[in-house]
Write an enzyme that holds these catalytic residues in place. Structure first.
Site, mmCIF file in Angstrom:
data_model
loop_
_atom_site.group_PDB
_atom_site.id
_atom_site.type_symbol
_atom_site.label_atom_id
_atom_site.label_comp_id
_atom_site.label_asym_id
_atom_site.label_seq_id
_atom_site.Cartn_x
_atom_site.Cartn_y
_atom_site.Cartn_z
ATOM 1 N N HIS A 1 0.822 -1.213 0.000
ATOM 2 C CA HIS A 1 0.000 0.000 0.000
ATOM 3 C C HIS A 1 0.856 1.264 0.000
ATOM 4 O O HIS A 1 0.359 2.347 -0.294
ATOM 5 C CB HIS A 1 -0.911 -0.013 1.232
ATOM 6 C CG HIS A 1 -2.326 0.423 0.980
ATOM 7 N ND1 HIS A 1 -2.890 0.536 -0.268
ATOM 8 C CD2 HIS A 1 -3.311 0.776 1.852
ATOM 9 C CE1 HIS A 1 -4.150 0.935 -0.157
ATOM 10 N NE2 HIS A 1 -4.424 1.089 1.112
ATOM 11 N N ASN B 1 -9.108 3.892 -1.252
ATOM 12 C CA ASN B 1 -9.561 4.834 -0.221
ATOM 13 C C ASN B 1 -8.764 6.129 -0.188
ATOM 14 O O ASN B 1 -9.304 7.183 0.140
ATOM 15 C CB ASN B 1 -9.554 4.165 1.150
ATOM 16 C CG ASN B 1 -10.661 3.142 1.279
ATOM 17 O OD1 ASN B 1 -11.723 3.289 0.677
ATOM 18 N ND2 ASN B 1 -10.416 2.101 2.056
#
Length: 194
Positions: free
Chosen positions: A22, A116
């Protein structure tokens, strides 16, 4: 193309997330900072690590938000607002599940695709999504229920080497990006695969 004035690298803060998939966008910005000999320093008012360098007389700011991924827009909006950087002059580097490791793609605008960090940036910029993106492929675990653990996990060495190579490819097209040669940058980057 509007000159890029802000390059954002998305990731999560803290040692437990430091080397996870990530954080691919943060790896990219760290590599730019190292190449430009720029220190990334904490800036509370921008909720992140920031740096600055000049490319052919143009200031380019670097930002790695130190908020969690789903609050990345707080940092981007704060810095872009303070320096009056137009949305079109922002490049956001992020991990991309829909691309395999070793592949990087440039894109202008679009939705968040379930990411997100991008979702929050779009929201915090007043639903403006016309910023540029560098999508760094990390692959997909194959099952949607495994995505969270996958992106928050560390890549095996061979996979990490491919991600590093895709970051190298992206660094190689930065001169074209800074020159406003977006189509050339896309063509050159999109022809590379580790």
């Amino acid at each position: 193309m509007t000159a890029i004035q802000l390059i954002v690298g998305l990731g999560n803060p803290g040692a437990e997330y430091e080397q996870t998939r990530h954080n691919a966008g943060a790896f990219f910005v760290e590599r730019i900072a190292a190449a430009q000999r720029v220190d990334l320093v904490p800036e509370r008012k921008f909720f992140g690590l920031t740096g600055r360098f000049t490319h052919q007389g143009q200031d380019v700011r670097l930002l790695i938000p130190t908020t969690y991924m789903n609050r990345s827009g707080q940092a981007v909006a704060a810095l872009a607002g303070f320096y009056r950087i137009p949305v079109e002059s922002i490049l956001v580097a992020h991990d991309e599940l829909d691309l395999p490791p070793g592949v990087a793609k440039l894109k202008v605008g679009g939705g968040h695709g379930g990411h997100n960090g991008l979702r929050d940036i779009i929201a915090q910029l007043g639903n403006q999504n016309t910023f540029h993106r560098l999508r760094l492929g990390i692959g997909h675990p194959g099952d949607a229920s495994k995505v969270s653990g996958f992106v928050l996990g560390r890549a095996p060495r061979a996979e990490q080497e491919k991600l590093d190579a895709s970051i190298d490819f992206a660094l190689g097209v930065l001169p074209d990006i800074f020159a406003g040669e977006w189509n050339r940058a896309m063509k050159n980057l999109h022809s590379q695969k580790a």
